[in-house]
Design an enzyme around this catalytic site. Sequence first.
Site, mmCIF file in Angstrom:
data_model
loop_
_atom_site.group_PDB
_atom_site.id
_atom_site.type_symbol
_atom_site.label_atom_id
_atom_site.label_comp_id
_atom_site.label_asym_id
_atom_site.label_seq_id
_atom_site.Cartn_x
_atom_site.Cartn_y
_atom_site.Cartn_z
ATOM 1 N N THR A 31 -27.971 97.047 22.765
ATOM 2 C CA THR A 31 -27.830 98.222 22.146
ATOM 3 C C THR A 31 -28.625 99.314 22.601
ATOM 4 O OG1 THR A 31 -29.088 97.730 20.074
ATOM 5 C CG2 THR A 31 -26.703 97.203 19.856
ATOM 6 N N LYS A 68 -36.838 90.655 27.807
ATOM 7 C CA LYS A 68 -35.821 91.419 28.827
ATOM 8 C C LYS A 68 -36.475 92.543 29.018
ATOM 9 C CE LYS A 68 -34.333 94.320 25.446
ATOM 10 N NZ LYS A 68 -34.030 95.602 25.376
ATOM 11 N N SER A 96 -31.889 102.718 29.891
ATOM 12 C CA SER A 96 -33.098 101.779 29.523
ATOM 13 C C SER A 96 -34.295 102.306 29.805
ATOM 14 C CB SER A 96 -32.985 100.474 30.214
ATOM 15 O OG SER A 96 -34.110 99.639 30.326
ATOM 16 N N ASN A 118 -37.140 100.997 30.070
ATOM 17 C CA ASN A 118 -37.926 99.804 30.730
ATOM 18 C C ASN A 118 -37.480 99.976 32.270
ATOM 19 O OD1 ASN A 118 -39.479 98.528 28.457
ATOM 20 N ND2 ASN A 118 -37.654 98.747 27.793
ATOM 21 N N LYS A 157 -38.260 95.039 18.761
ATOM 22 C CA LYS A 157 -38.245 93.953 19.836
ATOM 23 C C LYS A 157 -39.612 94.168 20.670
ATOM 24 C CE LYS A 157 -33.378 94.803 20.715
ATOM 25 N NZ LYS A 157 -32.393 95.073 21.752
#
Length: 340
Positions: A139, A193, A256, A258, A108
């Site tokens: 995911t 995202k 996550s 991020n 990604k």
Amino acid sequence: MNAVSMTVIGAGSYGTALAIAFARNGHHVLLWGYNPQHVRELQIHRCNQAFLPDVQFPDNLSPEASLETAITASRNILIAVPSHVFHQVLYNIQPYLNQHSRIIWATKGLEHGTGRLLQEVAREILGDKIPLAIFSGPTFAKELAIGLPTAITVAASNAEFSEELQQLFHCDKSFRVYKNPDMIGVQLGGVIKNVIAIGAGISDGMGFGANARIALITRGLAEISRLGIAMGAELSTFMGMTGLGDLVLTCTDNQSRNRRFGILLGQGMDIEEAEKQIGQIVEGYLNTKEVRMLARRIGVEMPITEQIYHVLYSGKSVVEAANTLLSRTLKDEIHDKVCF
């Protein structure tokens, strides 16, 4: 053992999780990693102790150190590497491909330094004859690896390839695969995202609360949609798994990287220390610069992305960035039936 159905290139957490999920579905899978010592450890311990230490490999998952062996063993090559090395990985595997090879990626990101879609990079290096596809969606590696229910989207360069991948990897027990013909939209949703998730993390780290978080998610989705539509993507893609689904997951769950990275910045930690504490690559940090570059090239306004860029690369404080967003000119939420 049966013929190899899939070779996964990249033995990090996500590549390993995908390999485990595919193998659990009854397919013989090879998992290649760039570090021979790491591959040897995978072979000995039958698990990825560095990233997924509690998940044993199925018997039909084989770690492989030879890139040539890994590529020539299967026609289906799935690339799951960080975006900044995607270009080099394609160059490395290209000599071993043949007329039957097909390339899928779960990476990604955008090309480092240019902001190009990975689809463009793949076409430039591999030519027009090799079928291309993307796996993307909401995911987390650990949940996928241990077999918790997960849904993902596949977008391919032709409908037949997409249909075959859907049938090949769908598993009634835990892994649902959707098709989407919109390769541009599927790629963009998975990239941007991560940038918005850094913003959501910063907001939470500053203690702004749930109202601010959901505002960032909603307006972040508007930014993703604006850029996508300008590049020829379908608006409906951003309402699906690879848009809204992946965005909400990444912005709200502490699995996550991020989001966690953003939280640390919002709490006052500097970028270098935050990266060190996360301990793995933060794709949103790497790709904020490229997303901004792409938006400016296309001529699309992305104010949240712009402020995150200035925090990460221009030394702007998170307080100043928040004030800039909150003091923007007032406008309508909906324009031409799109949330702009």
